[in-house]
Scaffold this motif. Structure first.
Motif, short mmCIF file in Angstrom:
data_model
loop_
_atom_site.label_atom_id
_atom_site.label_comp_id
_atom_site.label_asym_id
_atom_site.label_seq_id
_atom_site.Cartn_x
_atom_site.Cartn_y
_atom_site.Cartn_z
N ARG A 118 0.83 -1.21 0.00
CA ARG A 118 0.00 0.00 0.00
C ARG A 118 0.86 1.26 0.00
NH1 ARG A 118 -2.79 -1.39 4.02
NH2 ARG A 118 -4.53 -2.26 2.85
N ASP A 119 2.02 1.20 0.66
CA ASP A 119 2.88 2.38 0.80
C ASP A 119 3.89 2.54 -0.33
OD1 ASP A 119 1.55 2.91 3.14
OD2 ASP A 119 3.10 2.05 4.44
N THR A 120 3.91 1.61 -1.28
CA THR A 120 4.87 1.65 -2.38
C THR A 120 4.16 2.13 -3.64
OG1 THR A 120 6.07 -0.23 -1.42
CG2 THR A 120 6.50 0.27 -3.74
N PRO A 121 4.81 2.99 -4.43
CA PRO A 121 4.19 3.40 -5.70
C PRO A 121 3.76 2.19 -6.52
CG PRO A 121 6.13 4.74 -5.27
CD PRO A 121 6.11 3.68 -4.21
N TRP A 122 2.56 2.27 -7.04
CA TRP A 122 1.93 1.12 -7.70
C TRP A 122 2.74 0.62 -8.89
CZ3 TRP A 122 -0.88 -1.59 -4.90
CH2 TRP A 122 -1.96 -2.36 -5.33
N ASP A 123 3.55 1.50 -9.49
CA ASP A 123 4.31 1.11 -10.68
C ASP A 123 5.79 0.89 -10.38
OD1 ASP A 123 5.01 3.71 -10.17
OD2 ASP A 123 4.71 4.43 -12.23
N HIS A 124 6.17 0.80 -9.11
CA HIS A 124 7.57 0.59 -8.74
C HIS A 124 7.99 -0.85 -9.06
CE1 HIS A 124 11.30 0.54 -6.46
NE2 HIS A 124 10.86 -0.49 -5.77
N ALA A 125 9.01 -1.01 -9.91
CA ALA A 125 9.46 -2.34 -10.31
C ALA A 125 10.49 -2.87 -9.31
CB ALA A 125 10.06 -2.32 -11.71
N PHE A 126 10.35 -4.14 -8.93
CA PHE A 126 11.31 -4.79 -8.04
C PHE A 126 11.50 -6.23 -8.49
CE2 PHE A 126 7.16 -5.22 -6.06
CZ PHE A 126 7.12 -6.51 -5.56
N PRO A 127 12.61 -6.86 -8.10
CA PRO A 127 12.93 -8.19 -8.63
C PRO A 127 12.01 -9.27 -8.07
CG PRO A 127 14.52 -7.57 -6.96
CD PRO A 127 13.68 -6.36 -7.21
N TRP A 128 11.79 -10.29 -8.90
CA TRP A 128 11.07 -11.48 -8.47
C TRP A 128 11.66 -12.64 -9.26
CZ3 TRP A 128 9.16 -12.55 -4.19
CH2 TRP A 128 8.19 -13.53 -3.97
N TYR A 129 11.12 -13.82 -9.10
CA TYR A 129 11.67 -14.99 -9.76
C TYR A 129 11.49 -14.91 -11.27
CZ TYR A 129 11.50 -16.74 -4.98
OH TYR A 129 11.67 -16.90 -3.62
N MET A 130 12.59 -14.92 -12.00
CA MET A 130 12.60 -14.91 -13.45
C MET A 130 11.97 -13.66 -14.05
SD MET A 130 11.59 -18.91 -14.16
CE MET A 130 11.52 -18.67 -15.93
N SER A 131 11.80 -12.60 -13.28
CA SER A 131 11.11 -11.43 -13.81
C SER A 131 11.28 -10.26 -12.87
CB SER A 131 9.62 -11.72 -13.98
OG SER A 131 9.03 -11.93 -12.71
N LYS A 132 10.71 -9.13 -13.25
CA LYS A 132 10.47 -8.04 -12.33
C LYS A 132 8.96 -7.85 -12.22
CE LYS A 132 14.68 -5.31 -12.44
NZ LYS A 132 15.24 -3.94 -12.59
N VAL A 133 8.52 -7.35 -11.08
CA VAL A 133 7.10 -7.14 -10.85
C VAL A 133 6.90 -5.76 -10.23
CG1 VAL A 133 6.53 -9.58 -10.56
CG2 VAL A 133 7.24 -8.24 -8.58
N THR A 134 5.65 -5.36 -10.11
CA THR A 134 5.27 -4.13 -9.45
C THR A 134 4.24 -4.45 -8.38
OG1 THR A 134 3.44 -3.74 -10.96
CG2 THR A 134 5.60 -2.80 -11.59
N PRO A 135 3.99 -3.54 -7.43
CA PRO A 135 2.90 -3.79 -6.48
C PRO A 135 1.56 -4.00 -7.18
CG PRO A 135 4.32 -2.07 -5.63
CD PRO A 135 4.79 -2.35 -7.04
N ALA A 136 1.35 -3.35 -8.32
CA ALA A 136 0.10 -3.52 -9.06
C ALA A 136 -0.09 -4.96 -9.52
CB ALA A 136 0.06 -2.59 -10.27
N LEU A 137 1.01 -5.65 -9.76
CA LEU A 137 0.95 -7.07 -10.15
C LEU A 137 1.08 -7.99 -8.94
CD1 LEU A 137 0.83 -9.34 -12.22
CD2 LEU A 137 3.25 -8.94 -12.71
N MET A 138 1.94 -7.62 -8.00
CA MET A 138 2.18 -8.51 -6.86
C MET A 138 0.94 -8.65 -5.99
SD MET A 138 3.99 -10.65 -5.30
CE MET A 138 5.57 -10.53 -6.14
N ALA A 139 0.17 -7.59 -5.82
CA ALA A 139 -1.02 -7.69 -4.96
C ALA A 139 -1.99 -8.77 -5.46
CB ALA A 139 -1.71 -6.33 -4.85
N PRO A 140 -2.37 -8.77 -6.74
CA PRO A 140 -3.23 -9.87 -7.20
C PRO A 140 -2.54 -11.22 -7.21
CG PRO A 140 -2.69 -8.41 -9.02
CD PRO A 140 -2.25 -7.72 -7.78
#
Length: 257
Positions: A118-140
């Protein structure tokens, strides 16, 4: 484990965070009432404790990736070194903890993660397995995994898992994961447009894609979600497909590797 290329159609609704919290709370109510967490679930070798341990571990990994992406690199290294047994080993380690300790860890972790997203910009990209994600994607994604592993627990204890409109977020990931489904078996994503038309738990209709598309998937939203999370084979759902590519997709459908 997944690669959605940061494209997030139809999941930009900030209400997904409330849905994520509600999904966790509903599962919490169920597992609090289960005294014996050694009950086996449909996942081979996984008990109720394994399911909760996996959710707690994944939440902790997201927090690490979000807050300390460089340190998260060590986790990525472990995943590569351990291969297919990576998640199983982590679940087994968590499941060995006392029930109340594990329950408290999961509760604290999921609350902390929801606040961090909730406190992170919705479009902030961060590392994940085999990809990068954003909070907009990680939440769902966290909602999807909570619902799917929760389904395993509901099945294990013989309690009906009441469908809600929170499933729209899971279904959206299922639609988004079509390319992943084909890539997982070494096939290119079909070029034709698809239409997915699902009956929502409340009785309405959810539609993705042009209604005139030749490749069509129809059925209930809950069955579609069970199929794409690989909790039920297509043969045990009410899903229908028109078009060769749509038929093939339902055979392969998934939202994770």
């Amino acid at each position: 484990m997944l690669n959605y290329n940061l494209a997030v159609p139809d999941v930009h609704d900030a209400g997904v965070l409330s849905a994520l919290v509600a999904e966790g709370d509903e599962l919490d109510v169920l597992v609090r009432a289960v005294d014996d967490w050694s009950v086996p679930t449909p996942a081979p070798g996984w008990t109720v404790a394994h399911q909760i341990a996996h959710l707690a571990w994944a939440d902790a990994n997201v927090l690490s990736a979000l807050r300390t992406p460089d340190a998260f690199g060590a986790e990525l290294g472990r995943a590569q070194a351990e291969g297919s047994g990576y998640a199983d080993q982590a679940a087994a380690a968590g499941a060995a903890r006392p029930r109340q300790v594990l329950l408290d860890q999961w509760r604290a972790g999921r609350a902390e993660l929801a606040a961090a997203l909730r406190d992170t910009p919705w479009d902030h990209a961060f590392p994940w397995y085999m990809s990068k994600v954003t909070p907009a994607l990680m939440a769902p994604l966290r909602l999807m995994e909570t619902w799917a592993h929760g389904q395993d627990v509901f099945d294990a204890v013989g309690v009906a898992h009441r469908p809600t409109d929170r499933l729209r977020h899971v279904a959206s990931l299922g639609v988004l994961g079509r390319a992943l489904s084909f890539a997982a078996v070494g096939l290119p994503e079909p070029a034709d447009l698809f239409c997915v038309e699902l009956t929502a738990p409340g009785g309405g209709t959810w539609v993705w894609g042009p209604e005139a598309a030749r490749q069509r998937v129809q059925g209930s939203a809950v069955d579609f979600c069970l199929c794409v999370t690989r909790r039920r084979p297509r043969s045990e759902t009410d899903l229908t497909a028109s078009g060769e590519d749509a038929q093939k997709w339902l055979e392969l459908a998934r939202v994770f590797l």
